[in-house]
Scaffold this motif. Sequence first.
Motif, PDB file in Angstrom:
ATOM      1  N   LYS A   2       0.663  -0.837  -0.384  1.00 42.22           N
ATOM      2  CA  LYS A   2       0.330   0.100  -0.134  1.00 42.22           C
ATOM      3  C   LYS A   2       0.610   1.189  -0.063  1.00 42.22           C
ATOM      4  CE  LYS A   2      -4.207  -1.465   2.167  1.00 42.22           C
ATOM      5  NZ  LYS A   2      -5.727  -1.361   3.065  1.00 42.22           N
ATOM      6  N   VAL A   4       1.063   4.757   1.086  1.00 40.22           N
ATOM      7  CA  VAL A   4       0.423   5.748   2.457  1.00 40.22           C
ATOM      8  C   VAL A   4       1.374   7.377   2.270  1.00 40.22           C
ATOM      9  CG1 VAL A   4      -0.697   5.723   4.631  1.00 40.22           C
ATOM     10  CG2 VAL A   4      -0.524   3.845   3.790  1.00 40.22           C
ATOM     11  N   THR A 231     -13.375   8.376  -2.076  1.00 40.60           N
ATOM     12  CA  THR A 231     -11.940   8.657  -2.606  1.00 40.60           C
ATOM     13  C   THR A 231     -11.118   9.555  -2.747  1.00 40.60           C
ATOM     14  OG1 THR A 231     -12.782   6.283  -3.095  1.00 40.60           O
ATOM     15  CG2 THR A 231      -9.901   6.663  -3.257  1.00 40.60           C
ATOM     16  N   ASP A 245      -3.024   5.540  -2.251  1.00 38.31           N
ATOM     17  CA  ASP A 245      -3.653   3.910  -1.821  1.00 38.31           C
ATOM     18  C   ASP A 245      -4.415   4.635  -0.802  1.00 38.31           C
ATOM     19  OD1 ASP A 245      -3.371   2.792  -3.753  1.00 38.31           O
ATOM     20  OD2 ASP A 245      -1.324   2.076  -2.899  1.00 38.31           O
ATOM     21  N   GLU A 246      -3.918   5.172   0.265  1.00 38.68           N
ATOM     22  CA  GLU A 246      -4.473   5.522   1.554  1.00 38.68           C
ATOM     23  C   GLU A 246      -3.867   6.730   2.424  1.00 38.68           C
ATOM     24  OE1 GLU A 246      -6.689   3.662   3.515  1.00 38.68           O
ATOM     25  OE2 GLU A 246      -6.455   1.641   3.296  1.00 38.68           O
ATOM     26  N   ARG A 365     -10.445   5.459  11.065  1.00 39.97           N
ATOM     27  CA  ARG A 365     -11.257   5.915   9.906  1.00 39.97           C
ATOM     28  C   ARG A 365     -12.205   6.358   9.539  1.00 39.97           C
ATOM     29  NH1 ARG A 365      -9.357   3.559   5.453  1.00 39.97           N
ATOM     30  NH2 ARG A 365      -8.206   0.962   5.115  1.00 39.97           N
ATOM     31  N   LYS A 370     -13.426   6.653   2.296  1.00 38.38           N
ATOM     32  CA  LYS A 370     -13.139   5.172   3.111  1.00 38.38           C
ATOM     33  C   LYS A 370     -11.468   5.202   2.426  1.00 38.38           C
ATOM     34  CE  LYS A 370     -12.904   2.889  -1.922  1.00 38.38           C
ATOM     35  NZ  LYS A 370     -13.301   2.080  -2.608  1.00 38.38           N
ATOM     36  N   ASN A 371     -10.360   5.973   2.071  1.00 38.39           N
ATOM     37  CA  ASN A 371      -9.276   5.531   2.671  1.00 38.39           C
ATOM     38  C   ASN A 371      -9.133   6.675   2.992  1.00 38.39           C
ATOM     39  OD1 ASN A 371      -9.220   7.454   0.741  1.00 38.39           O
ATOM     40  ND2 ASN A 371      -7.370   7.129  -0.973  1.00 38.39           N
ATOM     41  N   LEU A 397      -5.689  -0.044   8.781  1.00 34.42           N
ATOM     42  CA  LEU A 397      -5.156   0.620   7.918  1.00 34.42           C
ATOM     43  C   LEU A 397      -4.156  -1.244   7.196  1.00 34.42           C
ATOM     44  CD1 LEU A 397      -3.279   3.558   6.435  1.00 34.42           C
ATOM     45  CD2 LEU A 397      -2.509   0.744   4.818  1.00 34.42           C
TER      46      LEU A 397
END
Length: 416
Positions: A2, A4, A231, A245-246, A365, A370-371, A397
């Motif tokens: 991921k 981040v 997102t 992604d996050e 979260r 959502k991310n 995460l």
Amino acid sequence: MKNVVVIGGGIVGLSTAYYLHKEGCAVTVIDKGDITTGASFVNAGYITPSHIIPLASPGMIAKGIKMMFNSASPFYMKPRLDLDFIKWSWYFHRSSTAIKVEKAISVIKEINLLSRELFTDIKKSGDLGDFQLERKGLLMLYKTDETYLHEKKIAERVQDEGLDVAELNKIELQQLEPNVRIEAEGAIHYQCDAHTTPNEIMPKLLSYLNKNGVHIKTHEEVIDLKTTGNTINEVITNKNNYKPDEVVLAAGSWSGELAKLLHLKLPLQGGKGYSINVARETGITIPAILMESKMAVTPMNGFTRFAGTMEFSGNNNVIRKERVLAIANGASSFYPDVKINATEIKNVKTGLRPVSPDGLPYIGRSTTIKNLLIGTGHAMMGWSLGPATGKLISELLTDNKTSMNVFSFDPNRNFQ
């Protein structure tokens, strides 16, 4: 793997990056400063399982109003027509009930114990090399019976939670601290607490992350967060664009403003604190809170730090001289042989602590983006809870089981 982006390079942001890196994520940390100043560098360095009572407790608003027109008072709320501050004050008032405080006690204790364990694990790992981490406890020094009786009630509650506490009379206190004269009637000794030198740990943590492939972007300010549906697909700074992604929002007192870019409600106010370093022998070997002066004293590596105040006056770095002098005078009233000089006072530092309306941090979260994960709002426990927050966010995460239940820290909670 991921990808981040962590927004914020304080103890929470860097701890999050540390644990995400351990989980195999590709991490970029973005900070608008150079990660050498702010609350993560000027705090008292405490790890405080004993601090089980949240800032939002019965009577605090009344104290704030009483002290509102005295800018030298330990708890100062500057009168101002600011809608966010007015809303936050109302939420704070609604949260300051005995029932809500009682519900908060066990989770505050649990996350503090988790963080104390994680600080120990980090030291044992050798990742940061050696650093100060001492378990000498915390002395609550008092001058009056009224103060003693107030703290005794808290101490009994702390003992009920299974934590180590002792009472010291004047003679026992002086025997414990033989190298400095103390003007106090006695102390409550929270033996469960520990202390560190933040100015030592932060650079070591930053160096570790740099050496291990975490991208640290300083002097970069996030100016927009682009979304598609629910997102975040782009983080835009004044220098670069990122497509993560996050995203982890850990920008301290500025997190609320950044949340507005996503149309999220995240009530926060910056609580300003000040600290003075005395880089000469003071004889002080055990951390203490000077209760009537409402300030903290910490023997750190190379200096003694005198820190204190909670000032709500907006997100600024304006230094109020009367508040700095109150710290210097408070120190000498308890330690009469320790006189903070004009040069030390001139070198005072300040930082903003992000304060949620109920005194509990935001960890979790977002339900609408959502991310997005959020880690902020720790008030005076930011340093103490940094590693625990970073660990919990990394677990959330990466969809791992969390080290503790995080329901009470839900950033989506309602304060109405």
